[in-house]
Motif scaffolding. Structure first.
Motif, PDB file in Angstrom:
ATOM      1  N   MET A  67       4.342 -12.559  18.172  1.00 43.33           N
ATOM      2  CA  MET A  67       3.610 -12.572  16.978  1.00 43.33           C
ATOM      3  C   MET A  67       3.114 -11.606  16.199  1.00 43.33           C
ATOM      4  O   MET A  67       3.146 -11.205  14.712  1.00 43.33           O
ATOM      5  N   SER A  68       2.752 -10.065  16.868  1.00 43.96           N
ATOM      6  CA  SER A  68       2.127  -8.523  15.941  1.00 43.96           C
ATOM      7  C   SER A  68       4.213  -8.318  15.746  1.00 43.96           C
ATOM      8  O   SER A  68       4.497  -7.718  14.733  1.00 43.96           O
ATOM      9  N   LEU A  69       5.113  -8.595  15.612  1.00 48.61           N
ATOM     10  CA  LEU A  69       6.666  -8.285  15.856  1.00 48.61           C
ATOM     11  C   LEU A  69       7.088  -9.405  14.664  1.00 48.61           C
ATOM     12  O   LEU A  69       7.882  -8.585  13.730  1.00 48.61           O
ATOM     13  N   ILE A  70       6.824 -10.731  14.433  1.00 47.80           N
ATOM     14  CA  ILE A  70       7.229 -11.253  13.412  1.00 47.80           C
ATOM     15  C   ILE A  70       6.557 -10.971  12.293  1.00 47.80           C
ATOM     16  O   ILE A  70       6.719 -10.650  11.355  1.00 47.80           O
ATOM     17  N   ALA A  71       4.487 -10.371  12.274  1.00 51.53           N
ATOM     18  CA  ALA A  71       4.314  -9.980  11.341  1.00 51.53           C
ATOM     19  C   ALA A  71       4.306  -8.859  10.699  1.00 51.53           C
ATOM     20  O   ALA A  71       4.610  -8.592   9.582  1.00 51.53           O
ATOM     21  N   ALA A  72       4.680  -7.979  11.274  1.00 53.41           N
ATOM     22  CA  ALA A  72       5.636  -6.985  11.511  1.00 53.41           C
ATOM     23  C   ALA A  72       6.310  -6.303  10.289  1.00 53.41           C
ATOM     24  O   ALA A  72       6.719  -5.750   9.198  1.00 53.41           O
ATOM     25  N   SER A  73       6.935  -7.801  10.683  1.00 56.01           N
ATOM     26  CA  SER A  73       8.548  -7.938  10.362  1.00 56.01           C
ATOM     27  C   SER A  73       8.614  -8.352   8.665  1.00 56.01           C
ATOM     28  O   SER A  73       9.929  -7.614   7.880  1.00 56.01           O
ATOM     29  N   ILE A  74       7.747  -9.086   8.655  1.00 56.19           N
ATOM     30  CA  ILE A  74       7.531 -10.065   7.298  1.00 56.19           C
ATOM     31  C   ILE A  74       6.981  -8.693   6.163  1.00 56.19           C
ATOM     32  O   ILE A  74       6.943  -9.002   5.591  1.00 56.19           O
ATOM     33  N   GLY A  75       5.294  -8.839   6.891  1.00 55.24           N
ATOM     34  CA  GLY A  75       4.225  -8.168   6.349  1.00 55.24           C
ATOM     35  C   GLY A  75       4.805  -6.154   6.032  1.00 55.24           C
ATOM     36  O   GLY A  75       4.116  -5.884   4.999  1.00 55.24           O
ATOM     37  N   LEU A  76       4.999  -5.772   6.402  1.00 52.18           N
ATOM     38  CA  LEU A  76       5.136  -4.005   6.195  1.00 52.18           C
ATOM     39  C   LEU A  76       6.240  -3.835   5.087  1.00 52.18           C
ATOM     40  O   LEU A  76       5.488  -2.999   4.568  1.00 52.18           O
ATOM     41  N   PRO A  77       7.196  -4.842   4.935  1.00 55.15           N
ATOM     42  CA  PRO A  77       8.047  -4.422   3.633  1.00 55.15           C
ATOM     43  C   PRO A  77       7.908  -5.214   2.675  1.00 55.15           C
ATOM     44  O   PRO A  77       7.443  -3.439   1.376  1.00 55.15           O
ATOM     45  N   LEU A  78       6.790  -5.229   2.789  1.00 54.91           N
ATOM     46  CA  LEU A  78       4.925  -5.898   1.165  1.00 54.91           C
ATOM     47  C   LEU A  78       4.115  -4.625   1.742  1.00 54.91           C
ATOM     48  O   LEU A  78       4.261  -4.128   0.247  1.00 54.91           O
ATOM     49  N   LEU A  79       3.589  -4.772   2.338  1.00 53.83           N
ATOM     50  CA  LEU A  79       2.268  -3.737   2.666  1.00 53.83           C
ATOM     51  C   LEU A  79       2.919  -2.280   1.944  1.00 53.83           C
ATOM     52  O   LEU A  79       1.771  -1.210   1.656  1.00 53.83           O
ATOM     53  N   LEU A  80       4.205  -1.335   2.298  1.00 55.60           N
ATOM     54  CA  LEU A  80       4.373  -0.089   2.602  1.00 55.60           C
ATOM     55  C   LEU A  80       4.716   0.410   1.623  1.00 55.60           C
ATOM     56  O   LEU A  80       5.407   1.308   0.607  1.00 55.60           O
ATOM     57  N   ARG A  81       5.797  -0.993  -0.218  1.00 52.48           N
ATOM     58  CA  ARG A  81       6.666  -0.877  -0.914  1.00 52.48           C
ATOM     59  C   ARG A  81       5.140   0.382  -1.807  1.00 52.48           C
ATOM     60  O   ARG A  81       4.725  -0.468  -2.232  1.00 52.48           O
ATOM     61  N   GLY A  82       5.684   1.451  -1.901  1.00 50.63           N
ATOM     62  CA  GLY A  82       4.715   2.400  -2.625  1.00 50.63           C
ATOM     63  C   GLY A  82       3.798   3.262  -2.452  1.00 50.63           C
ATOM     64  O   GLY A  82       3.745   3.703  -3.170  1.00 50.63           O
ATOM     65  N   LEU A  83       3.637   2.771  -0.671  1.00 51.47           N
ATOM     66  CA  LEU A  83       2.216   3.299  -0.524  1.00 51.47           C
ATOM     67  C   LEU A  83       2.369   4.758   0.211  1.00 51.47           C
ATOM     68  O   LEU A  83       3.478   5.810   0.253  1.00 51.47           O
ATOM     69  N   ALA A  84       1.881   5.754  -0.523  1.00 50.53           N
ATOM     70  CA  ALA A  84       1.536   7.050   0.580  1.00 50.53           C
ATOM     71  C   ALA A  84       0.938   6.863   0.660  1.00 50.53           C
ATOM     72  O   ALA A  84      -0.994   6.760   1.090  1.00 50.53           O
TER      73      ALA A  84
END
Length: 552
Positions: A405-422
């Motif tokens: 679950m953590s692998l799948i959630a990170a694979s899907i969610g991180l690209p969305l959350l990290l876009r333009g994040l500083a």
């Protein structure tokens, strides 16, 4: 023979996962591919692995934790130590308490001590899984350094907490005062044994190498034995064997910066350990996939004892527990970032507040992986009375589900959350420019000392000055900003020029190690720059007069 054949099958699956990962363009994290391959193996030809928990722990954890301690960026640990400690220790115990109580309340058939053991096993995050995801998700470097530092330390704290929980399940619970003293001994004894054993062995082998010469293969074998030696010694005297392996890795990182080993040893040793890390992590995930069908079957019987009508409740339980685990991490990350990482003030004197997107990204990036799997599989097969350990199959399956679950959630969610994040800017960069300039100045000084010292090869002062000139010219151009990186060209040089290049390269390497020890150059960058120098020196040493002239 079966164990050998099965091991070869697992290793072949790890190799196949690397090829599939490249074919898919890293769209799927490698751990997920390896789990899928393991499940495919179980469907076609189950291997039937039955590993003793103690043997499983000994085979996989010492080298993995040793490698984590060896390669963790020390600069990031120093810079964000407050945040890392808050995540690595505070979050672990917060997770053990909160998730343990929730699991026991949700699944009454799981004793509270076993629920705490499950929570302790899933509390550590996995730097390898995070790195695998970071290969196709733009994780900010500082966030990645914090996650790696957290993963190094929470491996130990989580698995030590699990040890207490298992002890409580096997025997009478220990008192808080006794647990506190035992924890202090586990931490101090484990780290101390690992660090000082490695320091003593490295010093001894360096002295032997000075007198008898260095054998690269023997040095590599010593590095392979160190984590297991530290682990076994600490385990024998009742200290934390887990922390002993971490301490050995930290000491190895420090010893590496002494520059005592030969270039050939460093290059071969790095290659061997990279392969070991890749193979050990891969085998664990493939083994998890291979065990999944059996885990589901065994856990289904347990879940039916809770009056659920269908094993589909297994999936529901895993999802709910996973959401609670993520929520606990979110709350703690929000507090630690708010009060530690964001203590700086803006021009109006107001404290900066972490954005929810940063908090969510940090929480979601806490991926579970190899250490969670290794820890949960060490649960005893039977309790103190000889009866099957209560709820073992169920909690092992839940842990496996939380990894997925953590692998799948990170694979899907991180690209969305990290876009333009500083993140807030680090107080200093990795120091590459300053280190290269300092190394170039010291290289020039070494060449001048060699030129003006005792005669090298044939010829008088004029010949030696002419031989030194291309080397001096190269480093002077680097300081002036006209050239960078390592030398490369194809002109033939004389044997006297070889000596000057060797003197310059070795002076550069000493300076880079000094910068790394002082903290002005990051460990990973220092390792990369030293590798460049090692390759050039090996090419020079084996050229017999045909070494490429870097000045051309």
């Amino acid at each position: 023979m079966d164990i050998v054949t099965n091991s070869l099958v697992l290793l072949a699956a790890v190799v196949l996962s690397a090829g599939l990962g490249r074919a898919l363009g890293l769209a799927v994290p490698r751990p997920l591919l390896q789990i899928a391959l393991g499940a495919a193996i179980a469907a076609v030809a189950p291997l039937g692995f039955t590993l003793s928990p103690d043997v499983f722990f000994l085979l996989f954890l010492p080298p993995l934790l040793f490698l984590d301690g060896w390669r963790i960026p020390k600069g990031g640990l120093r810079r964000d130590r407050g945040t890392i400690v808050a995540l690595a220790f505070g979050l672990v115990f917060f997770t053990v308490l909160g998730l343990g109580v929730f699991v026991h309340a949700t699944l009454p058939a799981v004793p509270l001590s076993v629920a705490f053991a499950l929570a302790a096993a899933v509390s550590p995050t996995d730097p390898v899984a995070v790195t695998a995801i970071a290969q196709h998700v733009p994780v900010p470097p500082r966030l990645l350094a914090i996650l790696e530092g957290e993963a190094l330390l929470n491996d130990a704290s989580g698995l030590v907490a699990m040890r207490f929980a298992v002890a409580a399940a096997m025997t009478d619970p220990v008192s808080l005062s006794q647990a506190g003293l035992t924890f202090l001994w586990l931490v101090a004894g484990g780290l101390g044994i690992g660090f000082w054993l490695t320091w003593a062995v490295v010093e001894l082998k360096n002295q032997v190498a000075l007198r008898l010469g260095e054998e690269a293969d023997a040095q590599i074998l010593i590095s392979l034995l160190l984590p297991f030696g530290a682990y076994l010694i600490a385990d024998r005297i009742g200290a934390s064997a887990i922390l002993a392996a971490v301490g050995a890795g930290l000491a190895m990182s420090r010893a590496e910066q002494s520059g005592a080993a030969l270039p050939l040893t460093r290059i071969r040793r790095a290659a061997v350990w990279t392969t070991i890390g890749f193979a050990a992590n891969g085998v664990m995930f493939v083994l998890l996939g291979e065990q999944l069908p059996k885990l589901v079957a065994n856990a289904s019987a347990t879940i039916r004892s809770l009056n659920h009508m269908s094993p589909i409740w297994l999936l529901v339980d895993v999802i709910v527990i996973g959401l609670v685990l993520t929520a606990l991490r979110f709350l703690w990350v929000w507090a630690s970032l708010r009060f530690v990482l964001f203590r700086t003030r803006n021009g109006r004197g107001a404290a900066q507040v972490p954005g929810l997107r940063l908090v969510a990204a940090t929480a979601l990036a806490g991926v579970r992986g190899a250490v969670t799997l290794a820890g949960i599989l060490t649960l005893p097969l039977r309790d103190a009375t000889g009866a099957p350990f209560p709820g073992r199959d169920l909690v092992v399956l839940i842990a496996a589900g939380l990894i997925l679950m953590s692998l799948i959630a990170a694979s899907i969610g991180l690209p969305l959350l990290l876009r333009g994040l500083a993140l807030p800017a680090a107080t200093a960069d990795e120091g590459e420019t300053e280190a290269r300039l300092a190394a170039a100045r010291d290289a020039i000084a070494a060449v001048i000392r060699t030129r003006d010292g005792p005669a090298i090869g044939e010829g008088g002062p004029d010949v030696r000055a002419a031989a030194a000139e291309p080397v001096l010219s190269f480093y002077e151009r680097r300081i002036a900003g006209l050239t960078a990186g390592m030398p490369s060209a194809s002109d033939q040089v004389t044997r006297s020029e070889h000596a000057f290049w060797l003197a310059a390269i070795r002076a550069e390497r000493r300076t880079l190690y000094q910068c790394a020890r002082a903290g002005s150059l990051s460990d990973s960058l220092a390792r990369q720059m030293v590798r460049e120098l090692d390759l050039v020196e090996l090419r020079l040493a084996g050229s017999d007069g045909s070494f490429a002239n870097p000045a051309s």
